[in-house]
Scaffold this motif. Structure first.
Motif, PDB file in Angstrom:
ATOM      1  N   ILE B 288      -6.565 -85.026   3.495  1.00  0.00           N
ATOM      2  CA  ILE B 288      -6.281 -86.455   3.382  1.00  0.00           C
ATOM      3  C   ILE B 288      -4.899 -86.773   3.934  1.00  0.00           C
ATOM      4  O   ILE B 288      -4.632 -87.878   4.408  1.00  0.00           O
ATOM      5  CB  ILE B 288      -6.447 -86.923   1.920  1.00  0.00           C
ATOM      6  CG1 ILE B 288      -7.283 -88.191   1.874  1.00  0.00           C
ATOM      7  CG2 ILE B 288      -5.111 -87.172   1.251  1.00  0.00           C
ATOM      8  CD1 ILE B 288      -7.920 -88.456   0.561  1.00  0.00           C
ATOM      9  N   ALA B 289      -4.013 -85.788   3.895  1.00  0.00           N
ATOM     10  CA  ALA B 289      -2.654 -86.024   4.402  1.00  0.00           C
ATOM     11  C   ALA B 289      -2.641 -86.171   5.923  1.00  0.00           C
ATOM     12  O   ALA B 289      -1.764 -86.832   6.473  1.00  0.00           O
ATOM     13  CB  ALA B 289      -1.733 -84.888   3.968  1.00  0.00           C
ATOM     14  N   VAL B 290      -3.642 -85.562   6.604  1.00  0.00           N
ATOM     15  CA  VAL B 290      -3.605 -85.509   8.071  1.00  0.00           C
ATOM     16  C   VAL B 290      -3.490 -86.890   8.727  1.00  0.00           C
ATOM     17  O   VAL B 290      -2.510 -87.151   9.425  1.00  0.00           O
ATOM     18  CB  VAL B 290      -4.821 -84.736   8.627  1.00  0.00           C
ATOM     19  CG1 VAL B 290      -4.869 -84.809  10.140  1.00  0.00           C
ATOM     20  CG2 VAL B 290      -4.789 -83.299   8.169  1.00  0.00           C
ATOM     21  N   PRO B 291      -4.453 -87.818   8.483  1.00  0.00           N
ATOM     22  CA  PRO B 291      -4.336 -89.110   9.173  1.00  0.00           C
ATOM     23  C   PRO B 291      -3.060 -89.860   8.802  1.00  0.00           C
ATOM     24  O   PRO B 291      -2.462 -90.527   9.655  1.00  0.00           O
ATOM     25  CB  PRO B 291      -5.570 -89.881   8.703  1.00  0.00           C
ATOM     26  CG  PRO B 291      -6.039 -89.187   7.493  1.00  0.00           C
ATOM     27  CD  PRO B 291      -5.666 -87.763   7.647  1.00  0.00           C
ATOM     28  N   PHE B 292      -2.644 -89.739   7.532  1.00  0.00           N
ATOM     29  CA  PHE B 292      -1.471 -90.495   7.096  1.00  0.00           C
ATOM     30  C   PHE B 292      -0.191 -89.948   7.718  1.00  0.00           C
ATOM     31  O   PHE B 292       0.749 -90.690   7.967  1.00  0.00           O
ATOM     32  CB  PHE B 292      -1.382 -90.500   5.574  1.00  0.00           C
ATOM     33  CG  PHE B 292      -2.438 -91.334   4.930  1.00  0.00           C
ATOM     34  CD1 PHE B 292      -2.297 -92.711   4.870  1.00  0.00           C
ATOM     35  CD2 PHE B 292      -3.590 -90.757   4.430  1.00  0.00           C
ATOM     36  CE1 PHE B 292      -3.280 -93.496   4.294  1.00  0.00           C
ATOM     37  CE2 PHE B 292      -4.577 -91.527   3.860  1.00  0.00           C
ATOM     38  CZ  PHE B 292      -4.431 -92.899   3.796  1.00  0.00           C
ATOM     39  N   VAL B 293      -0.159 -88.641   7.960  1.00  0.00           N
ATOM     40  CA  VAL B 293       1.012 -88.068   8.620  1.00  0.00           C
ATOM     41  C   VAL B 293       1.003 -88.446  10.103  1.00  0.00           C
ATOM     42  O   VAL B 293       2.027 -88.819  10.673  1.00  0.00           O
ATOM     43  CB  VAL B 293       1.041 -86.532   8.444  1.00  0.00           C
ATOM     44  CG1 VAL B 293       2.024 -85.901   9.416  1.00  0.00           C
ATOM     45  CG2 VAL B 293       1.418 -86.169   7.028  1.00  0.00           C
ATOM     46  N   LEU B 294      -0.188 -88.413  10.711  1.00  0.00           N
ATOM     47  CA  LEU B 294      -0.284 -88.720  12.139  1.00  0.00           C
ATOM     48  C   LEU B 294       0.128 -90.153  12.439  1.00  0.00           C
ATOM     49  O   LEU B 294       0.822 -90.419  13.415  1.00  0.00           O
ATOM     50  CB  LEU B 294      -1.714 -88.484  12.627  1.00  0.00           C
ATOM     51  CG  LEU B 294      -2.128 -87.027  12.821  1.00  0.00           C
ATOM     52  CD1 LEU B 294      -3.603 -86.937  13.157  1.00  0.00           C
ATOM     53  CD2 LEU B 294      -1.291 -86.375  13.895  1.00  0.00           C
ATOM     54  N   LEU B 295      -0.308 -91.085  11.588  1.00  0.00           N
ATOM     55  CA  LEU B 295      -0.108 -92.505  11.902  1.00  0.00           C
ATOM     56  C   LEU B 295       1.010 -93.154  11.096  1.00  0.00           C
ATOM     57  O   LEU B 295       1.106 -94.369  11.032  1.00  0.00           O
ATOM     58  CB  LEU B 295      -1.415 -93.274  11.650  1.00  0.00           C
ATOM     59  CG  LEU B 295      -2.621 -92.760  12.426  1.00  0.00           C
ATOM     60  CD1 LEU B 295      -3.889 -93.450  11.980  1.00  0.00           C
ATOM     61  CD2 LEU B 295      -2.417 -92.966  13.921  1.00  0.00           C
ATOM     62  N   GLN B 296       1.857 -92.355  10.492  1.00  0.00           N
ATOM     63  CA  GLN B 296       2.840 -92.921   9.567  1.00  0.00           C
ATOM     64  C   GLN B 296       3.942 -93.693  10.281  1.00  0.00           C
ATOM     65  O   GLN B 296       4.391 -93.329  11.362  1.00  0.00           O
ATOM     66  CB  GLN B 296       3.462 -91.791   8.734  1.00  0.00           C
ATOM     67  CG  GLN B 296       4.202 -92.236   7.514  1.00  0.00           C
ATOM     68  CD  GLN B 296       3.434 -93.238   6.666  1.00  0.00           C
ATOM     69  OE1 GLN B 296       3.784 -94.398   6.626  1.00  0.00           O
ATOM     70  NE2 GLN B 296       2.371 -92.813   6.016  1.00  0.00           N
ATOM     71  N   GLU B 297       4.373 -94.791   9.639  1.00  0.00           N
ATOM     72  CA  GLU B 297       5.454 -95.585  10.231  1.00  0.00           C
ATOM     73  C   GLU B 297       6.728 -95.543   9.403  1.00  0.00           C
ATOM     74  O   GLU B 297       7.773 -96.008   9.836  1.00  0.00           O
ATOM     75  CB  GLU B 297       5.004 -97.041  10.379  1.00  0.00           C
ATOM     76  CG  GLU B 297       3.977 -97.225  11.473  1.00  0.00           C
ATOM     77  CD  GLU B 297       3.353 -98.599  11.465  1.00  0.00           C
ATOM     78  OE1 GLU B 297       3.641 -99.373  10.540  1.00  0.00           O
ATOM     79  OE2 GLU B 297       2.584 -98.882  12.396  1.00  0.00           O
ATOM     80  N   ASP B 298       6.623 -94.994   8.189  1.00  0.00           N
ATOM     81  CA  ASP B 298       7.756 -94.989   7.265  1.00  0.00           C
ATOM     82  C   ASP B 298       8.111 -93.526   7.012  1.00  0.00           C
ATOM     83  O   ASP B 298       7.259 -92.747   6.595  1.00  0.00           O
ATOM     84  CB  ASP B 298       7.304 -95.709   5.987  1.00  0.00           C
ATOM     85  CG  ASP B 298       8.349 -95.700   4.890  1.00  0.00           C
ATOM     86  OD1 ASP B 298       9.069 -94.688   4.756  1.00  0.00           O
ATOM     87  OD2 ASP B 298       8.443 -96.690   4.155  1.00  0.00           O
ATOM     88  N   TYR B 299       9.378 -93.146   7.270  1.00  0.00           N
ATOM     89  CA  TYR B 299       9.638 -91.705   7.222  1.00  0.00           C
ATOM     90  C   TYR B 299       9.701 -91.141   5.808  1.00  0.00           C
ATOM     91  O   TYR B 299       9.415 -89.968   5.598  1.00  0.00           O
ATOM     92  CB  TYR B 299      10.871 -91.305   8.027  1.00  0.00           C
ATOM     93  CG  TYR B 299      12.150 -92.047   7.736  1.00  0.00           C
ATOM     94  CD1 TYR B 299      12.990 -91.627   6.722  1.00  0.00           C
ATOM     95  CD2 TYR B 299      12.541 -93.133   8.504  1.00  0.00           C
ATOM     96  CE1 TYR B 299      14.173 -92.285   6.457  1.00  0.00           C
ATOM     97  CE2 TYR B 299      13.730 -93.803   8.241  1.00  0.00           C
ATOM     98  CZ  TYR B 299      14.537 -93.377   7.212  1.00  0.00           C
ATOM     99  OH  TYR B 299      15.712 -94.022   6.953  1.00  0.00           O
ATOM    100  N   LYS B 300      10.029 -91.964   4.816  1.00  0.00           N
ATOM    101  CA  LYS B 300       9.973 -91.422   3.454  1.00  0.00           C
ATOM    102  C   LYS B 300       8.528 -91.246   2.997  1.00  0.00           C
ATOM    103  O   LYS B 300       8.196 -90.314   2.275  1.00  0.00           O
ATOM    104  CB  LYS B 300      10.759 -92.301   2.478  1.00  0.00           C
ATOM    105  CG  LYS B 300      12.262 -92.004   2.537  1.00  0.00           C
ATOM    106  CD  LYS B 300      13.039 -92.752   1.492  1.00  0.00           C
ATOM    107  CE  LYS B 300      13.118 -91.993   0.188  1.00  0.00           C
ATOM    108  NZ  LYS B 300      14.010 -92.680  -0.788  1.00  0.00           N
ATOM    109  N   ARG B 301       7.659 -92.146   3.436  1.00  0.00           N
ATOM    110  CA  ARG B 301       6.233 -91.969   3.130  1.00  0.00           C
ATOM    111  C   ARG B 301       5.672 -90.755   3.855  1.00  0.00           C
ATOM    112  O   ARG B 301       4.806 -90.049   3.346  1.00  0.00           O
ATOM    113  CB  ARG B 301       5.429 -93.210   3.519  1.00  0.00           C
ATOM    114  CG  ARG B 301       5.721 -94.418   2.682  1.00  0.00           C
ATOM    115  CD  ARG B 301       4.927 -95.611   3.142  1.00  0.00           C
ATOM    116  NE  ARG B 301       3.595 -95.636   2.562  1.00  0.00           N
ATOM    117  CZ  ARG B 301       3.335 -96.156   1.363  1.00  0.00           C
ATOM    118  NH1 ARG B 301       4.312 -96.666   0.652  1.00  0.00           N
ATOM    119  NH2 ARG B 301       2.120 -96.167   0.895  1.00  0.00           N
ATOM    120  N   LEU B 302       6.206 -90.507   5.052  1.00  0.00           N
ATOM    121  CA  LEU B 302       5.797 -89.314   5.811  1.00  0.00           C
ATOM    122  C   LEU B 302       6.056 -88.064   4.969  1.00  0.00           C
ATOM    123  O   LEU B 302       5.190 -87.199   4.817  1.00  0.00           O
ATOM    124  CB  LEU B 302       6.594 -89.254   7.116  1.00  0.00           C
ATOM    125  CG  LEU B 302       6.333 -88.081   8.034  1.00  0.00           C
ATOM    126  CD1 LEU B 302       4.995 -88.244   8.723  1.00  0.00           C
ATOM    127  CD2 LEU B 302       7.426 -87.946   9.079  1.00  0.00           C
TER     128      LEU B 302
END
Lengths: 219, 484
Positions: B288-302
Motif C-alpha cells: 500500500i505504501a508503493v503508490p503513495f511513495v511514488l506519487l507523494q507531494e509532501d515530504y513528511k508524508r513521504l
C-alpha cells in the motif's frame, strides 16, 4: 461462569436492559438524551459488576462497581454536558444514517454478534449470553461513530465500545485484575478529557464540530 | 533500576513545567534525557547480567526484549531532545510559539518518553494501558501549533487509535480468559512471566480470536495497512522531533505488543495461523505504501508512508519466522528507528528553512544546507535499503528467511515492492536535494544542535551497516530466543 447461579436471572435482566439503553442512543436525535442513555447504561454496568461481585465473593468487583458508578455514570456524562453547554452545539445530532435504518442496523448487529459468539464452543452459558451482548455494544458503538457527524458522538461511540468490553471482561472472567481495571479507568478518564480538549480545539479552528468538515488531509 | 528509569522522565516533565525561562527549561530537559539515557543503558546491562528482572510486586519486569525496547526509546528520546533544542528554539526565536508553549512542549515530551518506556517494562497484558497512554500524550503534542490541519490530524489519530486499541483490549480480555482457565484467578494470570510457561495449554480457538483482535488493535497503532490511515496525517502534522519519536519509537512500541502476543498465541495455535496473518498484513502494508511513495507531494508524508512500509517489513520478518526472520525483524526495528529519526530531523531542518512541506517547492538543499542535505541523502539511501547501511542488512536477512522457508511468492512480492519504493522515494528526495536552490532561501544551517543530533544517528546508520558489535548481536540473539 458456573459460579454465577444465584444472580443469573438478575444478570440476564441487567444485560437486556443494557442493550435497551444502547438502542436508546441509536434511536435518539437529541444530544442530551444520548448522554442520559449512556449514563443509564453505565449505571446498569455498575450493577452488573456489583451482582457478580456479590455472587462470587470477589470484593475487587465492588471497587470496580463503585468506580464505574462514579466515573462513567457521573463524571463522564457531566463532562459531556459541560462540552455541549460551553460550545453551544446544536442540540440535534446530524446523522449520516437516519433513525430507523440505524435501529435496524443495530438489531442486525445484535443478531450477528449472538451467532458469532455462539459458534465459539469454549464459551458457554451465561458468559456466552453476556459476551454476545458485549460484542453487540462494541459493534453498535462503532456504528454510532461512523453514522453520526458530530465529533462529540464519536467520543460517545468509543465509550459505548469501552462499556461493551467492560461487560465482556466481567462476564467472561469476573473482571480483570484490579490493577489493570484501574489502569483502564484511568486511561478512559484521561482519554475523555483529552478528546474534550480536542473538541474545543476543533470548534475553535473549524467553527463547527461536524467531522465532515475535517477532510483537508488526504493522499 | 526500572523504577528509577521510569521516575527520571516523569520528574523531568514536572520540573519542566515549573521552569521560567527558555534556558531553564532546556537545561532541565537535556539533563533529564541524559539521566534517562544513562539509566536506560544501566538497565540494559543489568538485563544482560540477570536475564530477567522483576520488581514492584511483579508489576514491572525487564527481559532482553524489554531491554531492547528501552535501548531504542532512550537513544532516540535523547537525540530527539537534543534536536528539540535547535528545532523548538528556532520556532521560539521566530515567535511561532511562546515560552508557555515551549514549557508545555518539553513537559509533554518527557511524559511521552515515560509512557513509551512503560510499554517496554510492564510485566502484564496491561501493556494496553501504557500504549493507550502514549496515544493520549502524543495527541496533545500534535496540537501544539493548533492549526486546522494539526487539529484534524490529532482528532483522526485519537479516534482511530483509540478504537483500534479498544479491539486490542478485547484481545487482551480473551487472552486473560484463556489464562484463567489454566492458572486460576490470580493477579498473576496476566503476567508474561507466568503466561509464557503455560501458553501451550491455552484453548486454541480463544487464542486465535484473541490474536486477531490484538493484531487489528495494536496493528492500528503500529500503522499496519489497512488500519494505517491516521499515520501519514499524524506523522506529518506533528512537530519534527515528535514525528521522529512517533515514527521511530512509538510504532515499534505497538509492534512490541504484537510480537509479545505472537509469542504467546503461537504456542497455542501453532505457527501457521499467526505467521500467515503477519505475512498478509505485512505484505499489504508494504504494497500500500508503493503508490503513495511514488506519487507523494509532501515530504513528511513521504517519510510517514515509508514508516508504514517498514512496519510491514518487520511484521513480514516475524511472519517468515525462524532464526533469520526474527533476527532480521528485531534488527530492523532498531535500524528503522535510527534511520527514520534521522530522516525526520533532516525534514525538520528543511521545513524550517523553506516553510513548506511540498516536495515541489524545495530544491538544492545540498547547496543551501550542505550538512543537512548530505545526511538527508545518505539517510534516504539507507532507508530505501541500499548497501552499505543498516537497513540493507536487516532487509536482506528477512529476504533470505523468506526464501529459505519457502514463502517464494511473498518474498518475490516483497522484493518487487521495495524496489519500486526505492525508485519512488529516491526520485522524490533527489528533487529536493539537488538542483538550483529556490530563490529567497538563504545559505546556512538551522543550528548546531540539529546537526549534532543528526550526526549521532548517522553513526548508528553507518556502523550497523558494516559491522554489528558483539554485545549488540548477543542482545538480539537473546531477544530472538524470547520471541521464538
Amino acid at each position: 461462569m458456573e459460579e454465577v447461579i444465584f444472580g443469573s436471572n438478575i444478570m440476564q435482566l441487567l444485560i437486556a436492559l443494557i442493550l435497551v439503553s444502547t438502542f436508546m442512543i441509536l434511536g435518539s436525535t437529541r444530544l442530551y438524551s444520548c448522554v442520559r442513555a449512556f449514563g443509564i447504561q453505565s449505571f446498569l454496568l455498575a450493577c452488573v459488576a456489583g451482582v457478580v461481585g456479590f455472587s462470587t465473593g470477589k470484593y475487587d468487583l465492588y471497587i470496580i462497581a463503585l468506580l464505574t458508578l462514579l466515573l462513567k455514570a457521573a463524571v463522564i456524562p457531566y463532562i459531556f454536558i459541560y462540552i455541549i453547554r460551553e460550545i453551544k452545539v446544536k442540540r440535534e445530532i446530524a446523522l449520516y444514517v437516519g433513525i430507523s435504518p440505524s435501529l435496524i442496523t443495530g438489531g442486525i448487529l445484535v443478531v450477528i454478534s449472538y451467532y458469532l459468539i455462539r459458534s465459539i464452543n469454549a464459551i458457554t452459558g451465561l458468559s456466552s449470553f453476556a459476551l454476545s451482548a458485549s460484542m453487540s455494544l462494541v459493534s453498535i458503538g462503532l456504528f454510532v461513530m461512523i453514522s453520526r457527524k458530530k465529533a462529540i458522538m464519536q467520543m460517545l461511540g468509543i465509550l459505548i465500545m469501552e462499556n461493551g468490553l467492560f461487560l465482556g471482561a466481567i462476564s467472561l472472567t469476573n473482571g480483570m485484575p484490579l490493577l489493570v481495571e484501574i489502569g483502564v479507568f484511568f486511561d478512559v478518564l484521561i482519554g475523555v478529557l483529552i478528546m474534550g480538549i480536542l473538541i474545543f480545539r476543533i470548534n475553535k479552528t473549524f467553527e463547527t464540530i461536524d467531522t465532515d468538515k475535517l477532510k483537508t488531509l488526504i493522499g | 533500576m526500572i523504577e528509577y528509569l521510569l521516575l527520571a522522565p516523569l520528574l523531568t516533565s514536572i520540573l519542566c513545567f515549573f521552569t521560567r525561562t527558555r534556558k531553564q527549561v532546556e537545561t532541565v530537559s537535556i539533563t533529564g534525557s541524559v539521566i534517562t539515557l544513562v539509566f536506560g543503558l544501566v538497565l540494559v546491562s543489568e538485563v544482560f547480567k540477570y536475564d530477567i528482572i522483576v520488581t514492584w510486586q511483579n508489576a514491572l519486569f525487564a527481559d532482553a526484549f524489554s531491554g531492547f525496547m528501552v535501548l531504542i526509546v532512550s537513544i532516540v528520546g535523547f537525540v530527539a531532545s537534543l534536536y528539540s533544542l535547535g528545532y523548538m528554539g528556532h520556532e521560539f526565536e521566530h515567535e511561532i510559539i511562546d515560552d508557555k508553549k515551549l514549557r508545555l512542549y518539553y513537559s509533554l515530551f518527557h511524559i511521552f518518553m515515560f509512557t513509551m518506556l512503560l510499554v517496554g517494562v510492564t510485566n502484564n497484558l496491561g501493556l494496553w494501558i501504557a500504549i493507550e497512554m502514549t496515544t493520549l500524550v502524543s495527541a496533545l503534542l500534535m496540537i501544539l501549533y493548533s492549526t486546522k490541519s494539526s487539529v484534524e490530524a490529532a482528532w483522526k489519530y485519537m479516534i482511530i487509535c483509540t478504537v483500534g486499541i479498544t479491539f486490542a483490549l478485547f484481545g487482551t480480555i480473551l487472552t486473560y480468559f484463556a489464562a484463567v482457565n489454566i492458572l486460576g484467578e490470580t493477579g498473576n494470570a496476566l503476567n508474561w512471566t507466568s503466561l509464557i510457561s503455560v501458553a501451550d495449554r491455552f484453548d486454541p480457538t480463544i487464542m486465535k480470536l484473541a490474536f486477531i483482535f490484538i493484531l487489528i488493535g495494536y496493528g492500528t497503532k503500529a500503522g499496519l495497512a489497512p488500519m494505517h490511515t491516521w499515520l501519514p496525517d499524524a506523522h506529518s502534522e506533528a512537530p519534527s522531533p515528535v514525528s521522529a519519536l512517533l515514527s521511530g519509537v512509538l510504532l515499534n512500541c505497538a509492534m512490541y505488543g504484537i510480537i509479545r502476543f505472537y509469542t504467546i498465541a503461537t504456542k497455542s495455535t501453532g505457527e501457521a495461523f499467526t505467521s500467515n496473518l503477519l505475512i498478509i498484513f505485512g505484505l499489504l502494508s508494504i504494497g500500500i505504501a508503493v503508490p503513495f511513495v511514488l506519487l507523494q507531494e509532501d515530504y513528511k508524508r513521504l517519510l510517514a508512508y515509508s514508516s508504514v512500509e517498514h512496519m510491514g517489513i518487520i511484521a513480514l520478518g516475524i511472519g517468515f519466522g525462524g532464526m533469520f526472520g526474527v533476527f532480521g525483524a528485531i534488527l530492523h526495528m532498531f535500524n528503522h528507528a535510527m534511520t527514520k529519526s534521522l530522516m525526520f530531523f533532516g525534514a525538520g531542518n528543511i521545513l524550517l528553512k523553506h516553510g513548506t512541506k511540498e516536495i515541489f517547492n524545495v530544491s538544492g538543499v545540498v547547496k543551501t544546507m550542505p550538512m543537512t542535505g548530505a545526511m538527508f541523502v545518505i539517510g534516504a539511501l539507507a532507508i530505501t535499503g541500499s548497501p552499505p547501511f543498516g537497513i540493507f542488512i536487516s532487509e536482506f536477512t528477512i529476504l533470505a528467511a523468506g526464501f529459505s522457508h519457502g514463502h517464494i511468492l511473498a518474498t518475490v512480492l516483497f522484493l518487487l515492492f521495495i524496489i519500486m519504493i526505492f525508485a519512488g522515494f529516491f526520485n522524490n528526495v533527489s528533487k529536493m536535494a539537488f538542483g538550483m536552490p529556490k530563490s529567497g532561501v538563504e545559505k546556512g544551517e538551522i543550528s548546531r544542535w540539529t546537526l549534532f543530533s543528526m550526526g549521532i544517528l548517522m553513526v548508528f546508520v553507518i556502523v550497523l551497516g558494516v559491522y554489528i558489535p558483539v554485545p549488540f548481536y548477543e542482545m538480539i540473539m537473546k531477544v530472538v530466543a524470547i520471541v521464538r
